[in-house]
Motif scaffolding. Sequence first.
Motif, short mmCIF file in Angstrom:
data_model
loop_
_atom_site.label_atom_id
_atom_site.label_comp_id
_atom_site.label_asym_id
_atom_site.label_seq_id
_atom_site.Cartn_x
_atom_site.Cartn_y
_atom_site.Cartn_z
N UNK A 139 0.84 -1.20 0.00
CA UNK A 139 0.00 0.00 0.00
C UNK A 139 0.88 1.25 0.00
N UNK A 140 2.15 1.07 0.36
CA UNK A 140 3.10 2.18 0.36
C UNK A 140 4.48 1.60 0.09
N UNK A 141 5.30 2.40 -0.57
CA UNK A 141 6.63 1.93 -0.95
C UNK A 141 7.67 2.93 -0.44
N UNK A 142 8.75 2.40 0.13
CA UNK A 142 9.86 3.25 0.56
C UNK A 142 11.11 2.79 -0.20
N UNK A 143 11.83 3.74 -0.78
CA UNK A 143 13.04 3.39 -1.54
C UNK A 143 14.28 3.83 -0.77
N UNK A 144 15.16 2.86 -0.54
CA UNK A 144 16.44 3.12 0.17
C UNK A 144 17.53 3.34 -0.87
N UNK A 145 18.22 4.45 -0.76
CA UNK A 145 19.38 4.72 -1.63
C UNK A 145 20.20 5.81 -0.96
N UNK A 146 21.46 5.84 -1.24
CA UNK A 146 22.35 6.86 -0.65
C UNK A 146 22.21 6.88 0.88
N UNK A 147 22.05 5.73 1.48
CA UNK A 147 21.92 5.56 2.96
C UNK A 147 20.65 6.16 3.55
N UNK A 148 19.75 6.63 2.70
CA UNK A 148 18.53 7.27 3.21
C UNK A 148 17.30 6.71 2.53
N UNK A 149 16.12 7.10 3.04
CA UNK A 149 14.90 6.81 2.30
C UNK A 149 14.69 7.99 1.35
N UNK A 150 14.91 7.72 0.07
CA UNK A 150 14.87 8.83 -0.89
C UNK A 150 13.47 9.06 -1.45
N UNK A 151 12.59 8.08 -1.28
CA UNK A 151 11.21 8.26 -1.74
C UNK A 151 10.31 7.39 -0.90
N UNK A 152 9.13 7.89 -0.59
CA UNK A 152 8.17 7.11 0.19
C UNK A 152 6.78 7.57 -0.22
N UNK A 153 5.97 6.64 -0.67
CA UNK A 153 4.62 7.01 -1.10
C UNK A 153 3.97 5.84 -1.80
N UNK A 154 2.95 6.11 -2.60
CA UNK A 154 2.34 5.01 -3.36
C UNK A 154 3.36 4.55 -4.40
N UNK A 155 3.09 3.37 -4.94
CA UNK A 155 3.99 2.83 -5.97
C UNK A 155 4.13 3.83 -7.12
N UNK A 156 3.01 4.40 -7.54
CA UNK A 156 3.05 5.35 -8.66
C UNK A 156 3.88 6.58 -8.30
N UNK A 157 3.74 7.06 -7.06
CA UNK A 157 4.51 8.24 -6.64
C UNK A 157 6.01 7.94 -6.64
N UNK A 158 6.36 6.79 -6.07
CA UNK A 158 7.78 6.44 -5.99
C UNK A 158 8.34 6.21 -7.39
N UNK A 159 7.53 5.59 -8.25
CA UNK A 159 7.99 5.31 -9.62
C UNK A 159 8.25 6.59 -10.39
N UNK A 160 7.55 7.65 -10.03
CA UNK A 160 7.72 8.88 -10.81
C UNK A 160 8.78 9.81 -10.18
N UNK A 161 9.39 9.36 -9.07
CA UNK A 161 10.45 10.16 -8.43
C UNK A 161 11.67 10.25 -9.34
#
Length: 268
Positions: A223-245
């Motif tokens: 229901x929500x996605x968090x993307x880990x990169x550069x030692x941080x959470x760089x994106x957090x939101x719906x799949x569509x939101x994270x995909x468009x980051x």
Amino acid sequence: MLGHHSLPAASPENAPVIAIRGLWTRFGETVVHRDIDLTVAAGEMLGLVGGSGSGKTTLLREIVGLLAPSQGTVELFGSPVQSDDPELRRRVRRRFGMLFQQGALYSALSVADNIAFPLRELRQLDEDLINDLVRVKLAMVELEPSHGALMPAELSGGMVKRVALARALALEPELLVLDEPTAGLDPDRSASFVTLIRTLQRELGFSVVMVTHDLDTLAGLATRVAALADQRIVACGTLAEVASMDHSFTRRFFASERAQAALQAAAR
Ligand SMILES: Nc1ncnc2c1ncn2[C@@H]1O[C@H](COP(=O)(O)OP(=O)(O)OP(=O)(O)O)[C@@H](O)[C@H]1O
């Protein structure tokens, strides 16, 4: 059914299921996580994605208290997962189930004994009740009572996952922690395992935090996605939101045709 929901609250009511604050992880000179904050509310299914070595499994290990962060706090249900109080730790531990890639099942124990393991650990239930509960859990993951007598080596990959799920759900957890739940399954088995988790989640209402590389699993469950990169959470939101980051990791992660197909399926 096991009555643990009537135990005195280990935590303030309405506390988030997971609350991570100011978390740092260092291994020697290497910084894996840098000041991470993340909250998961009851009923959410959070998918954690990130490149290889970005620290996803490490974060899961910190969430379940197998590893102490170098700095910062992890609370489950409003209580520190690594509390100094063993009774509080035990109470928190009973409220989540785990399905980790490694050590999915005890190879020397039958399917039934694997599922019974956390029930026996409680030392509160008699064997008749445990056997009944094992049958219920087998049915829950769409296995037959006769499968209980099999040994792990006799199971297909899909069955191993189902038994591990049954064991993770044995204590009726409020949180399920999954590390690559569909890794190693062919697309059909993977899709049916995703459907099974989704159905059980709707019936039982547990929250989920999972690591997955698989876009179909993410699209089918999170229901929500968090993307880990550069030692941080760089994106957090719906799949569509994270995909468009616009970030190099998310651009790469969502670039393939298969990823685009999964995104379109999720949008339908
Ligand atoms: N116990 C440890 N001691 C030293 N370094 C570790 C330890 N555990 C993990 N690491 C390092 O921390 C980093 C993150 O590892 P982790 O397994 O969490 O990544 P991951 O995102 O799950 O990767 P993958 O997708 O490849 O499984 C890696 O560089 C790894 O080598």
